[in-house]
Design an enzyme around this catalytic site. Sequence first.
Site, PDB file in Angstrom:
ATOM      1  N   ASP A  25       0.864  -1.173   0.000  1.00  0.00           N
ATOM      2  CA  ASP A  25       0.000   0.000   0.000  1.00  0.00           C
ATOM      3  C   ASP A  25       0.903   1.226   0.000  1.00  0.00           C
ATOM      4  OD1 ASP A  25       0.921   0.288   2.626  1.00  0.00           O
ATOM      5  OD2 ASP A  25      -0.877  -0.615   3.499  1.00  0.00           O
ATOM      6  N   LYS A 174     -13.104  -1.172  -2.423  1.00  0.00           N
ATOM      7  CA  LYS A 174     -12.153  -0.186  -1.914  1.00  0.00           C
ATOM      8  C   LYS A 174     -10.808  -0.412  -2.590  1.00  0.00           C
ATOM      9  CE  LYS A 174     -10.200  -0.320   2.247  1.00  0.00           C
ATOM     10  NZ  LYS A 174     -10.186  -0.353   3.728  1.00  0.00           N
ATOM     11  N   LYS A 176      -6.652   1.130  -2.944  1.00  0.00           N
ATOM     12  CA  LYS A 176      -5.613   1.897  -2.272  1.00  0.00           C
ATOM     13  C   LYS A 176      -5.206   3.102  -3.112  1.00  0.00           C
ATOM     14  CE  LYS A 176      -5.207  -1.038   1.153  1.00  0.00           C
ATOM     15  NZ  LYS A 176      -5.441  -0.682   2.572  1.00  0.00           N
ATOM     16  N   ASP A 205      -8.430   4.371   0.124  1.00  0.00           N
ATOM     17  CA  ASP A 205      -7.687   4.271   1.382  1.00  0.00           C
ATOM     18  C   ASP A 205      -6.252   4.723   1.146  1.00  0.00           C
ATOM     19  OD1 ASP A 205      -6.487   3.569   3.753  1.00  0.00           O
ATOM     20  OD2 ASP A 205      -7.016   1.444   3.655  1.00  0.00           O
ATOM     21  N   GLU A 231     -10.467   6.936   3.318  1.00  0.00           N
ATOM     22  CA  GLU A 231      -9.985   6.286   4.544  1.00  0.00           C
ATOM     23  C   GLU A 231      -8.550   6.675   4.870  1.00  0.00           C
ATOM     24  OE1 GLU A 231      -9.371   1.638   5.968  1.00  0.00           O
ATOM     25  OE2 GLU A 231     -11.058   2.200   4.686  1.00  0.00           O
ATOM     26  N   HIS A 307     -12.606  -2.834  10.864  1.00  0.00           N
ATOM     27  CA  HIS A 307     -11.449  -3.142  10.021  1.00  0.00           C
ATOM     28  C   HIS A 307     -11.084  -4.622  10.068  1.00  0.00           C
ATOM     29  CE1 HIS A 307      -6.944  -3.630   9.797  1.00  0.00           C
ATOM     30  NE2 HIS A 307      -7.201  -3.116   8.605  1.00  0.00           N
TER      31      HIS A 307
END
Length: 377
Positions: A25, A174, A176, A205, A231, A307
Amino acid sequence: MTAADRVAWIELSSVTLPLAVPVSDAKVLTGRQRPMTEVVFLFAEIGTEDGHEGIGFGYSKRAGGPGQFAHAAEIAPVLIGEDPSDIGKIWTKLSWAGASVGRSGLATQAIAAIDIALWDLKAKRAGLPLAKLLGAHRDSVRCYNTSGGFLNAPLEEVLENAEASVAAGIGGIKIKVGHPDHAEDMRRVTAVRERLGDAFPLMVDANQQWDRPAAQRMGRALEDFGLTWIEEPLDAYDAEGHAALAAALDTPIATGEMLTSVAEHCELIDRRAADIIQPDAPRIGGITNFLKLATLADHHRLQLAPHFAMEIHLHLAAAYPSEPWVEHFDWLEPLFNERLTIKDGRMHVPARPGLGITLTDQARAWTTAHARIDARP
């Protein structure tokens, strides 16, 4: 269970789950972490004199697994002889057994696996899924997929993963962001939005990798995509910055997954720093602490999106008064014999008592440390 039933034994196991593909990420792209190649789990299995059993787990990524196991093994003997129904009392006893290392971080994460096992045991003893024991508001929860949208995956693979998730019945995607090149983030978000359509729930995110100016600029640039949330745009402990961002943007702000106590989440709530709070039961001390935080979050009319660890959080989300989300990861499938049912965008609470999970032979084979406590120290 008779009134005299007591905890007779506890087994602790450290299990290393290898990931099929190393994932990255924004923390990797900024040089702060290495690609993640494995997840280390702490499993707690508890048995009583009357033959009832429960299982719980926590986890660590990149570091902390041996520490969690060691701390749990040090404090676990205080359970022997306790009434397993007295979960709040036991949580406090475990906390005091390790008081010198505090009430957050690794200390609460070690307690979490034991606490979750006690709740699993209690629900099994009642013959109920954990969600029903807690008082469910619904039998299924909206779910979104994260594991297909990491930054190490080329864009075309992210698009393929998103389509596969939608076809499998998952209700949100979702991906990254937080790439050093902000234009690359915009390119990926644009492509995924176009592939999914304007109405499909899409989240991004940043994994804490923007500073305040970057978060403001990117937040404004992302407003037109109709995102369900942004996020962790900032450092997890920057409550002031998150509050300013939440006030400035129409897109909801989600955060909280990295915090390791109820007290740390209270600052987010007090500062109105999140529209959607994302607690992680294994990180904040288990189900006992999660329920305390959920009550506070509901009082402040916050949305909930726990989470990771969907096997636990599905039950907790089902018991939250307003409609939540639960995060779908397929990484943990090799650990458990059971599968959760997903249909029409929702993950369904299993009818099995407790959490409804049992460990696979493969999980046992991946065990790197084990301890059994079955007598008073």
